[in-house]
Motif scaffolding. Structure first.
Motif, PDB file in Angstrom:
ATOM      1  N   ALA A  12       1.558   6.328   6.626  1.00  0.00           N
ATOM      2  CA  ALA A  12       2.688   7.133   6.151  1.00  0.00           C
ATOM      3  C   ALA A  12       3.587   7.512   7.336  1.00  0.00           C
ATOM      4  O   ALA A  12       4.808   7.474   7.227  1.00  0.00           O
ATOM      5  CB  ALA A  12       2.172   8.387   5.458  1.00  0.00           C
ATOM      6  N   ILE A  43       5.819   9.418  -0.568  1.00  0.00           N
ATOM      7  CA  ILE A  43       5.282  10.051   0.639  1.00  0.00           C
ATOM      8  C   ILE A  43       5.979  11.394   0.840  1.00  0.00           C
ATOM      9  O   ILE A  43       7.210  11.466   0.787  1.00  0.00           O
ATOM     10  CB  ILE A  43       5.513   9.146   1.870  1.00  0.00           C
ATOM     11  CG1 ILE A  43       4.722   7.853   1.711  1.00  0.00           C
ATOM     12  CG2 ILE A  43       5.116   9.870   3.157  1.00  0.00           C
ATOM     13  CD1 ILE A  43       5.038   6.810   2.753  1.00  0.00           C
ATOM     14  N   GLU A  71       0.831  -1.205   0.000  1.00  0.00           N
ATOM     15  CA  GLU A  71       0.000   0.000   0.000  1.00  0.00           C
ATOM     16  C   GLU A  71       0.866   1.256   0.000  1.00  0.00           C
ATOM     17  O   GLU A  71       0.566   2.238  -0.663  1.00  0.00           O
ATOM     18  CB  GLU A  71      -0.909   0.029   1.236  1.00  0.00           C
ATOM     19  CG  GLU A  71      -2.119  -0.887   1.132  1.00  0.00           C
ATOM     20  CD  GLU A  71      -2.873  -0.931   2.435  1.00  0.00           C
ATOM     21  OE1 GLU A  71      -2.860   0.082   3.176  1.00  0.00           O
ATOM     22  OE2 GLU A  71      -3.464  -1.980   2.739  1.00  0.00           O
ATOM     23  N   MET A  72       1.959   1.210   0.758  1.00  0.00           N
ATOM     24  CA  MET A  72       2.864   2.366   0.803  1.00  0.00           C
ATOM     25  C   MET A  72       3.424   2.638  -0.587  1.00  0.00           C
ATOM     26  O   MET A  72       3.587   3.777  -0.998  1.00  0.00           O
ATOM     27  CB  MET A  72       4.021   2.096   1.773  1.00  0.00           C
ATOM     28  CG  MET A  72       3.640   2.159   3.224  1.00  0.00           C
ATOM     29  SD  MET A  72       3.089   3.796   3.703  1.00  0.00           S
ATOM     30  CE  MET A  72       1.352   3.583   3.748  1.00  0.00           C
ATOM     31  N   TYR A 131       1.304   4.848  -2.583  1.00  0.00           N
ATOM     32  CA  TYR A 131       0.856   5.982  -1.769  1.00  0.00           C
ATOM     33  C   TYR A 131       0.257   7.092  -2.623  1.00  0.00           C
ATOM     34  O   TYR A 131      -0.695   7.752  -2.228  1.00  0.00           O
ATOM     35  CB  TYR A 131       2.030   6.521  -0.950  1.00  0.00           C
ATOM     36  CG  TYR A 131       1.592   7.475   0.120  1.00  0.00           C
ATOM     37  CD1 TYR A 131       1.034   6.987   1.303  1.00  0.00           C
ATOM     38  CD2 TYR A 131       1.691   8.852  -0.036  1.00  0.00           C
ATOM     39  CE1 TYR A 131       0.598   7.844   2.282  1.00  0.00           C
ATOM     40  CE2 TYR A 131       1.263   9.709   0.941  1.00  0.00           C
ATOM     41  CZ  TYR A 131       0.722   9.207   2.102  1.00  0.00           C
ATOM     42  OH  TYR A 131       0.286  10.062   3.082  1.00  0.00           O
ATOM     43  N   LYS A 189      -4.489   6.299   6.047  1.00  0.00           N
ATOM     44  CA  LYS A 189      -3.410   6.460   5.077  1.00  0.00           C
ATOM     45  C   LYS A 189      -2.276   7.295   5.685  1.00  0.00           C
ATOM     46  O   LYS A 189      -1.103   6.932   5.612  1.00  0.00           O
ATOM     47  CB  LYS A 189      -3.975   7.150   3.831  1.00  0.00           C
ATOM     48  CG  LYS A 189      -3.013   7.150   2.685  1.00  0.00           C
ATOM     49  CD  LYS A 189      -3.686   7.579   1.392  1.00  0.00           C
ATOM     50  CE  LYS A 189      -2.651   7.649   0.287  1.00  0.00           C
ATOM     51  NZ  LYS A 189      -3.196   7.995  -1.009  1.00  0.00           N
TER      52      LYS A 189
END
Lengths: 359, 384, 233, 293
Positions: D168, D184, C98-99, C102, D164
């Protein structure tokens, strides 16, 4: 001239540091003798010396050993109260300079022992955890000294944790430490000259240590503990050595500090004082002894110079502190100064030899 | 390491300026007498210093408006720290201070009074209340009661009026003022008609939760809780006792003054609290009314006992200066000797906000009668 | 597609990359080979925006990406699978993926994860497991899968074979080929020059911060100098 | 009964430490910095709530929302101006800057609100809970404080685990560089963390002053240090650790006072801390430090 240039870079740097201190001492002495110095500045001379020693000694722990300590004022506190007790007990039996020297040595010894006691367990920890243990130690010392009553009287030297009366000192006894009221009636033995000598001794110890075999071992431990261990450096031993020396010097400085004021309380040596000294070290540059000296001096004088701003004084101090940190860590500015310096760089023989490849 | 070099050069410049800063102090003579003041204007104890500084400013303005003897006031911050206080003192000396009104708090007071004693600068402290401040120093005087005196007076009051038989004490054992009063109170209590059944302490760092101290007092069946502390922690104690449903009598000392005027404080909680204080802001005498009104107009706050002390100090110096015939062009040492003579003379007394007929002994301590007050319906009422 | 032009990179006062220029065309596998410390990873970090070149320019899909922050470069379609894998050890396998996505929208992520699981079935088995508990090979798969999650048009791989058993290395390089065939352009940094050159179309040889040689991969494999220095004979 | 009531006082005090410690621990986990100005943000939050209720006459709840909004904004501003330029500097440089910010906030508060203490009106005006025929009285502030602490810890855990931005945060705290390569925005993530930590500080400030209604410019300093200690005690960087550390610290402080000595209560608290760290060098719930060679 040629001879000086031939000396090792480190040695030359150290000589400059010593020279700077001696020069500053002579200038102040001269100005003082000719009456060209304000009372405000004269009154700060001893505290400045004390803070220089505190900053240099903390730099040994933080900059050279690379461990964050937030309780340096705790060692100062122990030195201060030990020094006061020694100075009052010896009242009348020895000359003043000797009394001051004994007080400082005893303060140093007790603080050094505390350094050992704190250091053995604490140095097993790392980073912020070590920092918090030193902070805790400082708070414990403050709390205990606040409940300590010490006096000397008919029955000799007495200690109590209840109150001054329980010391049973008799009619002509003296209460030296009176719980939260601290020590009162301290003889003012500290002088600028003694502060100067303490700085020189501190520099001698710290600079020699830094450039000795042990010093290099300590820095090796800082830079890479595992690597240092693998080449047979006893990490614990060297860490402890640096930590104890740092505590010892802080103790001596504490004694000098206390003997400059007629009263001293435990509250003075709290977390905020530890932080203040840490600020000196960080601003002066980690591991940079000369930087510590200058930063300690300037930041001790600065709040006094800001007195003209009245109520905005401490606000201004905070703003200056933040701005200095931002400016001195600014990447673009750093690059600019680098270029600037490169332009003016004078080629020295040591630089020409091809750097650090062979030592 | 190198990045610091330029920074260091800049700092060195600042340093040189510092050395030279004092050189320029002019020797110009003005006819006004230069009065220095020292107290905490920043940090945790700032409220005391600010009160004294404000009131002293007010008093100086009033005196100067009279047209006779002129004063010039310079009040410096010491952050409630001995070292900073000595710095402030030296700064004032460079300014040409002739009389010192200070310091506000005790520990700095001891350090500064030792300096002022050596320099022969006359000092009258508004509120540094430990006897150590004046002890053995002929030119240092106090305007407030000494701590032991308050301890003795409190014990006397409680015993005489039979306010309670079982006494609990909560005091700040990191504070010289509080400990000083408590120790004398405890030793006085020995041959009185009450017993101390519980003694608990706190420090500035733990002055938030008092549930343990109050529970111990309650468990010991104390019917009176003696609070030789300042009003800020006292306000917390009153609130927490109320929440616990514990309702003994509370007895305080002069540090308790200020509790009623604390902004937003629910004065119901202080109902029935007794205290010894030389000053009450809602007293109806002309002097107090005028002072409170002026102070409030000027600073937007109701003055507390520290302000009254600061005001009285300036007026005491004014009265004494008039009597001694002091002028602004005299040296500090001359003024010092003259003022000592006046203050210790038998026919010198001052009527101030904090007491009628205040006189001073050669030891430097003030003699005035503490007033017992009790809080009823949110105001002080004289206790008899 | 990617055009690096005469970049100079410094670490403090150390001049790490000295005037390097190279290009990667759409659909290619290009490899940078060189000894340890030659500056391969530094180049990838600079392209990704983690380091900034003192001079020179980097263009990706026609746009200058010097001084664009790293997270924005990712959204332009340039992903890097860093040296040492650098997966998030405390997060689960699926969270790691999932990261990787992002920058994508929520509904796109499901599909992307399914694609990765299809390519690396082992990861699907271990989806709820903490990434720190995976074996080295699985971790490398996760790192690559994670990089693919952003659907990059150019994928940069930094030492994908490091620390893996020979059989796994072969497997990884198979996957690299497959990815390229599926349309992803690849910039590959490797110490294992033999393997790298066997899958790549072109190669650059890097020595102490400079490019000293460039040629089609097959030519480099036969080049004496390269053989001696990097291919063990 | 005495013990029980001491225990409850301890948990209540500890809950406040815990909420403050959460702010420390989150910022530390992600930005790897000790934000010593955190305690002073608490003070600002308390003053905001005070002004809204006492001067404007807002309802307590509205005042809390205001305090949170102001503190969140303040946190973001501080981060932008003072900490962000130091992203690549040593952690000590950031520490010193944080101390500068702390001095700044305290002294600006002194100028704005004066040094005179103000009495804070508790935002909770419910009746106390009386148990065992009135032998055990638990004030409503205590109950609300403990409840707030539990809700906040639960909420934060959920955010960090499932949202989310929370994921992060975890990614950034584990590996900043790799997180950047995922797309990110590290700076934004750190800003959000500061915002959340500062918003929590506002809540902590209001609760602190509701339980102990004395408001001064220095009111946040000591609880700040205690909470920092609590965060380390529980294992800095860990959310449940901050809660555990905070509550334990409060309980030890109160029980130490009650059963050992009121004079030495600080010494007791800090001694326990040292002993725990010697047995568990990274705090109660802290992760082992993996060492890079």
């Amino acid at each position: 001239m040629k001879k000086i240039l031939k000396l090792k870079k480190d040695t030359r740097k150290n000589l400059i540091t010593y020279g700077m201190i001696i020069l500053a001492f002579l200038i102040v002495r001269f100005l003082s003798a000719s009456g060209n110095i304000s009372s405000a500045f004269r009154g700060q001379l001893v505290p400045i010396c004390v803070y220089i020693v505190m900053a240099v000694s903390l730099n040994l722990t933080v900059g050279i050993l690379g461990e964050l300590s937030l309780g340096h004022a705790g060692f100062m506190s122990l030195g201060a109260f030990t020094g006061v007790i020694a100075a009052i007990i010896l009242q009348g039996s020895v000359s003043n300079p000797l009394r001051l020297a004994i007080a400082m040595v005893l303060g140093a010894v007790i603080a050094g022992i505390a350094g050992l006691v704190v250091g053995v367990p604490a140095l097993r920890l790392r980073g912020d955890y070590l920092a918090i243990v030193t902070l805790a130690f400082g708070e414990i010392i403050k709390n205990i000294i606040n409940t300590l009553y010490v006096g000397i009287g008919e029955n000799g030297f007495r200690i109590s944790m209840v109150n001054a009366e329980s010391l049973n000192l008799g009619e002509r006894g003296t209460v030296i430490m009176n719980g939260p009221m601290g020590a009162v009636g301290i003889p003012k033995l500290a002088t600028f000259a003694s502060g100067f000598i303490l700085i020189m001794v501190t520099l001698f110890i710290v600079l020699n240590l830094q450039n000795s075999r042990s010093g290099r071992a300590i820095m090796a431990v800082r830079d890479n503990r595992i690597a240092a261990e693998s080449v047979g450096i006893s990490v614990t031993r060297y860490k402890l050595m640096a930590f104890i020396i740092s505590a010892t010097l802080a103790g001596a400085a504490g004694a000098l500090y206390a003997l400059n004021f007629s009263t001293v309380v435990a509250r003075k040596f709290d977390f905020n004082t530890s932080i203040l000294i840490l600020v000196f070290v960080v601003l002066g540059g980690m591991g940079n002894i000369r930087g510590s000296i200058i930063a300690a001096t300037v930041l001790t004088v600065l709040p006094e110079l800001l007195r003209a701003f009245n109520n905005y004084r401490m606000l201004l101090y905070a703003v200056i502190l933040i701005l200095v940190m931002l400016v001195s860590n600014n990447e673009q500015l750093k690059n600019m100064t680098k270029k600037f310096k490169g332009f003016f760089k004078i080629k020295r023989p040591s630089d020409l030899k091809g750097g650090t490849a062979r030592e | 390491m190198k990045k610091h070099r330029i920074f260091c050069i800049a700092l060195t410049l600042v340093m040189s300026l510092a050395v030279l800063a004092g050189c320029g102090t002019s020797t110009q003579q003005s006819t006004a007498i230069k009065i220095g003041g020292i107290g905490p204007l920043t940090g945790g104890a700032a409220t005391y210093g600010t009160s004294v500084a404000n009131a002293a400013k007010l008093a100086v303005e009033e005196i100067n408006a009279l047209g006779g003897l002129q004063f010039e006031l310079n009040f410096q911050d010491d952050e409630h720290d001995a070292e900073k206080s000595v710095n402030a003192y030296n700064t004032l000396k460079d300014w040409g201070m002739q009389v010192l009104c200070g310091t506000v708090t005790t520990t700095p007071g001891i350090a500064v009074s030792a300096e002022a004693y050596n320099d022969r600068i006359f000092t009258l402290t508004p509120s540094a209340s430990s006897p150590k401040v004046v002890e053995g120093k002929d030119n240092i005087f106090q305007l407030c009661f000494t701590d032991p005196n308050q301890g003795i007076a409190s014990a006397q009051y409680i015993a005489d009026a039979v306010l309670g038989t079982k006494i609990a004490v909560i005091y700040n054992n990191a504070d010289a003022y509080s400990t000083g009063i408590y120790e004398k109170f405890a030793s006085e209590a020995n041959d009185k008609n009450f017993a101390i059944v519980s003694v608990t302490t706190f420090t500035d760092d733990t002055a938030t939760d008092f549930s343990v101290q109050l529970s111990e007092a309650r468990n010991a069946d104390a019917d009176l809780v003696f609070l030789p502390i300042y009003y800020q922690p006292a306000s917390l104690i009153l609130t927490q006792a109320d929440a616990m449903g514990y309702t003994p009598k509370f007895f305080g000392v002069d540090g308790m003054d200020g509790i009623l005027t604390m902004e937003n404080f629910n004065t119901d909680l202080a109902e029935g609290v007794m205290l010894l204080t030389p000053f009450a802001p809602d007293a109806s005498d002309e002097k107090t009314v005028a002072f409170v009104q002026k102070y409030q107009e000027r600073f937007g706050e109701i003055p507390n006992q520290f302000a009254a002390d600061g005001y009285d100090v300036v007026y005491a110096i004014y009265e004494a200066s008039k009597k001694a015939g002091i002028k602004g062009d005299m040296s500090a040492a001359d003024i010092c000797e003259k003022l000592i003579k006046v203050f210790t003379s038998s026919d010198f007394s001052v009527d101030g906000l904090t007491g009628e007929n205040m006189t001073w002994s050669t030891s430097g301590e003030v003699s005035k009668a503490p007033k017992g007050m009790v809080i009823e319906n949110g105001v002080y009422v004289g206790m008899q | 597609m990617l055009k690096v032009d005469d970049i100079n990179v410094y670490y403090g006062s150390i001049h790490a990359i000295k005037g390097v220029s190279f290009e990667v065309e759409q659909g290619e596998i290009v490899t940078l080979i060189g000894a340890n410390g030659a500056g391969k990873s530094t180049i990838l970090k600079t392209v990704s925006g983690l380091l900034h070149p003192q001079t020179g320019s980097i263009h990706f899909a026609g746009q200058n990406i010097v001084n664009v922050p790293p997270h924005k470069i990712v959204s332009q379609g340039l992903a890097q699978c860093p040296e040492g894998r650098r997966i998030f050890l405390q997060m689960t396998v699926e969270e790691n993926l999932e990261m990787g996505a992002y920058i994508r929208l929520r509904h796109e992520i499901r599909g992307a994860i399914a694609d990765v699981y299809e390519r690396f079935p082992r990861l699907k088995e271990r989806r709820r497991q903490q990434a720190g508990t995976l074996s080295g090979g699985e971790q490398q798969m996760l790192a690559m899968g994670r990089a693919l999650m952003s659907k990059p048009t150019l994928l940069m791989l930094d030492e994908p074979s490091m620390g893996l058993a020979p059989i796994l290395v072969t497997q990884i390089f198979e996957i690299i080929k497959e990815l390229n065939q599926a349309g992803t352009t690849i910039l590959l940094v490797e110490q294992n020059a033999q393997m790298a050159l066997s899958v790549a179309h072109r190669g650059y040889v890097l020595e102490t911060g400079r490019i000293i040689l460039t040629a089609p991969a097959a030519d480099l494999l036969n080049n004496d100098k390269v053989r001696k220095a990097y291919l063990g004979g | 009964m005495g013990f029980l009531s001491y225990l409850i006082s301890g948990i209540s005090l500890g809950s406040i430490y815990a909420i403050i410690a959460l702010g420390y621990t989150m910022v530390y986990g992600i930005a790897k910095m000790l934000n010593f100005a955190h305690g002073d943000v608490i003070m600002v939050g308390a003053y905001m709530s005070f002004m809204a209720t006492a001067y404007i006459g807002w309802s307590p709840l509205a005042s809390v929302v205001l305090a949170m909004a102001v503190c969140t904004l303040l946190g973001i501003i501080i981060e932008r101006l003072a900490y962000k330029p130091l992203r690549n500097a040593t952690s000590l440089a950031v520490l010193i800057t944080a101390i500068g910010v702390s001095y700044f906030l305290q002294n600006i508060a002194l100028l704005i609100w004066s040094s005179n203490p103000k009495s804070f009106t508790s935002i909770i005006s419910l009746d106390s809970l009386r148990l065992f025929d009135g032998q055990l009285i638990i004030s409503s502030v205590t109950l609300v404080t403990i409840a707030a602490c539990i809700v906040i810890v639960y909420g934060l855990t959920m955010i960090v685990r499932y949202s989310k931005i929370g994921k992060a945060m975890r990614a950034v705290s584990e590996d900043k560089e790799a997180a950047q390569l995922m797309g990110i925005d590290v700076n934004q993530t750190i800003s959000v963390t500061f915002a959340i930590g500062s918003g929590l500080a506002a809540v902590a400030g209001v609760l602190l002053c509701s339980a102990y209604p004395l408001l001064m410019p220095t009111v946040g300093a000591m609880p700040g240090i205690k909470a920092f200690t609590a965060a380390v005690f529980g294992g800095i960087g860990s959310i449940p650790g901050a809660m555990l550390g905070g509550i334990l610290l409060g309980v030890i402080e109160i029980l130490g006072k009650a059963y050992i000595s009121t004079e030495l209560s600080d010494a007791i608290v800090f001694s326990v801390l040292i002993i725990v760290l010697l047995v568990r060098p990274t705090g109660l719930l802290g992760k082992k430090i993996s060492e890079k060679v």
